[in-house]
Scaffold this active site. Sequence first.
Site, mmCIF file in Angstrom:
data_model
loop_
_atom_site.group_PDB
_atom_site.id
_atom_site.type_symbol
_atom_site.label_atom_id
_atom_site.label_comp_id
_atom_site.label_asym_id
_atom_site.label_seq_id
_atom_site.Cartn_x
_atom_site.Cartn_y
_atom_site.Cartn_z
ATOM 1 N N GLU A 198 34.593 40.409 -11.371
ATOM 2 C CA GLU A 198 34.513 39.494 -10.211
ATOM 3 C C GLU A 198 34.658 38.042 -10.670
ATOM 4 O O GLU A 198 35.225 37.216 -9.959
ATOM 5 C CB GLU A 198 33.200 39.735 -9.442
ATOM 6 N N GLY B 231 26.389 48.604 -10.459
ATOM 7 C CA GLY B 231 26.315 47.564 -9.423
ATOM 8 C C GLY B 231 25.553 48.088 -8.219
ATOM 9 O O GLY B 231 24.323 48.086 -8.197
ATOM 10 N N HIS C 282 32.833 39.414 -16.329
ATOM 11 C CA HIS C 282 32.805 40.463 -15.302
ATOM 12 C C HIS C 282 34.061 40.341 -14.435
ATOM 13 O O HIS C 282 34.556 39.242 -14.201
ATOM 14 C CB HIS C 282 31.540 40.317 -14.444
ATOM 15 N N GLY D 112 33.040 48.893 -7.165
ATOM 16 C CA GLY D 112 32.702 48.786 -5.742
ATOM 17 C C GLY D 112 33.625 49.541 -4.804
ATOM 18 O O GLY D 112 33.614 49.303 -3.602
ATOM 19 N N GLU E 1 35.054 48.323 -17.443
ATOM 20 C CA GLU E 1 34.970 48.448 -15.988
ATOM 21 C C GLU E 1 36.364 48.287 -15.386
ATOM 22 O O GLU E 1 36.831 47.148 -15.201
ATOM 23 C CB GLU E 1 34.068 47.362 -15.397
ATOM 24 N N ASN F 99 23.360 45.565 -12.433
ATOM 25 C CA ASN F 99 23.956 44.257 -12.131
ATOM 26 C C ASN F 99 23.758 44.016 -10.638
ATOM 27 O O ASN F 99 24.459 44.603 -9.810
ATOM 28 C CB ASN F 99 25.451 44.284 -12.494
ATOM 29 N N TRP F 100 22.799 43.168 -10.330
ATOM 30 C CA TRP F 100 22.449 42.964 -8.915
ATOM 31 C C TRP F 100 23.424 42.060 -8.181
ATOM 32 O O TRP F 100 23.318 41.908 -6.970
ATOM 33 C CB TRP F 100 21.039 42.375 -8.822
ATOM 34 N N LYS F 101 24.317 41.400 -8.902
ATOM 35 C CA LYS F 101 25.263 40.460 -8.269
ATOM 36 C C LYS F 101 24.472 39.469 -7.398
ATOM 37 O O LYS F 101 23.380 39.078 -7.779
ATOM 38 C CB LYS F 101 26.331 41.244 -7.484
ATOM 39 N N SER G 194 31.518 51.991 -9.731
ATOM 40 C CA SER G 194 31.155 53.043 -8.764
ATOM 41 C C SER G 194 30.336 54.181 -9.366
ATOM 42 O O SER G 194 30.501 55.341 -8.969
ATOM 43 C CB SER G 194 32.410 53.596 -8.076
HETATM 44 P P1 PGA Z 1 29.642 49.034 -8.768
HETATM 45 O O1 PGA Z 1 29.704 47.692 -9.628
HETATM 46 O O2 PGA Z 1 28.721 49.987 -9.492
HETATM 47 O O3 PGA Z 1 29.085 48.631 -7.437
HETATM 48 O O4 PGA Z 1 31.036 49.563 -8.691
HETATM 49 C C1 PGA Z 1 29.739 47.723 -11.030
HETATM 50 C C2 PGA Z 1 29.780 46.321 -11.578
HETATM 51 O O5 PGA Z 1 30.374 45.449 -10.940
HETATM 52 O O6 PGA Z 1 29.229 46.018 -12.638
#
Ligand code: PGA
Length: 261
Positions: free
Chosen positions: A100, A237, A98, A176, A170, A13-15, A216
């Site tokens: 976020e 991520g 997600h 993150g 998640e 997931n590149w965001k 993470s």
């Molecule tokens: P992260 O993000 O691996 O940077 O914790 C995971 C995600 O948001 O899908």
Amino acid sequence: MAEESRQKVVIGNWKMHKTIEEARSFVQELIPLVQNSNSRIYLAVPFTAIYPLAQEFKDSSITIGAQNMNDASEGAFTGEIAGKMLVEAGAKFVLLGHSERRHLFNESNAFVNRKVKRAVQDGLQPVLCIGETKQQHDEGKTEEVLRAQLQEGLADLEADQLGDLMIAYEPVWAVGTGHTPTPEKIEELHRFIRTVLAELFSEEFAQKVILQYGGSVTPVIAESLLHEQDIDGLLIGGASLSLESFSQIVNDSQLNQSSKD
Ligand code: PGA
């Protein structure tokens, strides 16, 4: 249905990272690094990169998808994107709900539910993301929250419409942050998720759904996570932005898969 029939899926997931050019050179370099993997490799990329990547790499082992979509088929929704636009651009799957999106953009279970319905209707594979906040975790409400997210997020849908559904667990406090639950705790919660899916649909359905863990994940812990029976894949991520860490996770997931056969 046993776990051997569930293939490992690793999603990057590149965001809001990578321009079209950065995305193209990343995938060009990634392909030879993961050529021996039999895991499925998905990349949830920024909207602008979907079309160029889907065109250039359509015959490769990499599946391109989106990170979000709107629930409407079209309309006056400035800044939003429709499922059919993503499909036309070449997206095969979409992340929905997600953390976020839920927490920075106030997406509710009901809104996520409408998006799942639209994704299914438009022919996009939905990846429904669920997870509790730190406060909910500390108050012992994790199972209650996951149950509500599944029940409300998948409301009014039939098992046969959700044939290729994936669910990503998640925990919000792990995304993150560098903190992760233990593999045993994640396995326990994945089993809980299957129990809820069995109640909502059927045992057969619950056993077929690919359950991913995200939050993470690094190459150091990926391997131990994938040893667990009910962790079928990883949603990555930060570590998906680097060729070295992402290819290592993909290749380790393949080792785990063959060691289970
Ligand atoms: P992260 O993000 O691996 O940077 O914790 C995971 C995600 O948001 O899908």
